[in-house]
Enzyme design. Sequence first.
Site, PDB file in Angstrom:
ATOM      1  N   CYS A 195       0.768  -1.249  -0.027  1.00 15.16           N
ATOM      2  CA  CYS A 195      -0.129   0.206   0.011  1.00 15.16           C
ATOM      3  C   CYS A 195       0.977   1.153  -0.004  1.00 15.16           C
ATOM      4  O   CYS A 195       2.044   1.076  -0.382  1.00 15.16           O
ATOM      5  CB  CYS A 195      -0.992   0.007   1.282  1.00 15.16           C
ATOM      6  SG  CYS A 195      -0.260  -0.006   2.785  1.00 15.16           S
ATOM      7  N   ARG A 215      -3.263  -0.407   5.423  1.00  9.39           N
ATOM      8  CA  ARG A 215      -3.762  -1.680   4.561  1.00  9.39           C
ATOM      9  C   ARG A 215      -2.684  -3.099   4.571  1.00  9.39           C
ATOM     10  O   ARG A 215      -3.322  -4.028   4.829  1.00  9.39           O
ATOM     11  CB  ARG A 215      -4.524  -1.245   3.270  1.00  9.39           C
ATOM     12  CG  ARG A 215      -5.512  -0.304   3.420  1.00  9.39           C
ATOM     13  CD  ARG A 215      -5.540   0.459   2.043  1.00  9.39           C
ATOM     14  NE  ARG A 215      -4.574   1.395   1.841  1.00  9.39           N
ATOM     15  CZ  ARG A 215      -4.323   2.024   0.663  1.00  9.39           C
ATOM     16  NH1 ARG A 215      -5.576   2.067  -0.184  1.00  9.39           N
ATOM     17  NH2 ARG A 215      -3.562   3.100   0.658  1.00  9.39           N
ATOM     18  N   ASP A 247      -8.093   4.009   1.170  1.00  3.27           N
ATOM     19  CA  ASP A 247      -7.372   4.258   2.204  1.00  3.27           C
ATOM     20  C   ASP A 247      -8.178   4.630   3.380  1.00  3.27           C
ATOM     21  O   ASP A 247      -8.782   5.616   3.291  1.00  3.27           O
ATOM     22  CB  ASP A 247      -6.243   5.405   1.914  1.00  3.27           C
ATOM     23  CG  ASP A 247      -5.398   5.814   2.729  1.00  3.27           C
ATOM     24  OD1 ASP A 247      -5.228   5.340   3.800  1.00  3.27           O
ATOM     25  OD2 ASP A 247      -4.319   6.647   2.100  1.00  3.27           O
TER      26      ASP A 247
HETATM   27  P1  4NP Z   1      -1.819   2.854   3.938  1.00  3.90           P
HETATM   28  O1  4NP Z   1      -2.333   4.276   4.718  1.00  3.90           O
HETATM   29  O2  4NP Z   1      -1.336   3.289   2.689  1.00  3.90           O
HETATM   30  O3  4NP Z   1      -2.853   1.837   4.170  1.00  3.90           O
HETATM   31  O4  4NP Z   1      -0.956   2.465   5.092  1.00  3.90           O
HETATM   32  C1  4NP Z   1      -1.725   5.357   4.856  1.00  3.90           C
HETATM   33  C2  4NP Z   1      -0.893   5.559   5.802  1.00  3.90           C
HETATM   34  C3  4NP Z   1      -0.037   6.825   5.905  1.00  3.90           C
HETATM   35  C4  4NP Z   1      -0.208   7.666   4.916  1.00  3.90           C
HETATM   36  C5  4NP Z   1      -1.037   7.486   3.829  1.00  3.90           C
HETATM   37  C6  4NP Z   1      -1.679   6.088   3.762  1.00  3.90           C
HETATM   38  N1  4NP Z   1       0.478   8.957   5.332  1.00  3.90           N
HETATM   39  O5  4NP Z   1       0.351   9.725   4.335  1.00  3.90           O
HETATM   40  O6  4NP Z   1       1.069   9.004   6.209  1.00  3.90           O
END
Ligand code: 4NP
Length: 153
Positions: free
Chosen positions: A8, A14, A121
């Site tokens: 991800c 995720r 997300d």
């Molecule tokens: P992930 O969610 O891609 O599902 O781990 C996110 C976690 C952190 C960030 C973006 C998406 N961020 O911008 O820090």
Amino acid sequence: MTKILMVCLGNICRSPLAEGVLKSKVNASEIFVDSAGTGGYHIGSLPDSRSMDVANEHGIDISNQRCRKFTSEDFQAFDVIYVMDKSNYDNVIALSDTDEDRKKVKLLLEEADLGISEVPDPYYDGTNEFEYVYGLIEQACNQIVKKLEHGRR
Ligand code: 4NP
């Protein structure tokens, strides 16, 4: 040994869930599962506490995981690279060199017939969204397990 990588953006919401859920359904001596993020914002961090909580509610402990960044070497190290959304897909494809690399990259929800193609997300959302995301991931992982079992026969 089949090697599967879940990817991800942050590798804290995720893909840690996808790693934990798939690991809980396969034999570790046959299937290696890992996860990574295309962004490098949280390297070395634990999964998001909301992901750890929702996993715990389903009897899965993901607190052993630490965030790492996806690298081009992952194309050699893994057989299948599952991405959560189309932007992850573009970020991973941007690091590929060959058609063989690109063939390894798939949207996770392509495996399940859920009428949606992306795991949203949940980072800026609440607990309900994490539960929803967990359900999507679990359904896709059930299909992956079926596919792996079918491939073995
Ligand atoms: P992930 O969610 O891609 O599902 O781990 C996110 C976690 C952190 C960030 C973006 C998406 N961020 O911008 O820090």
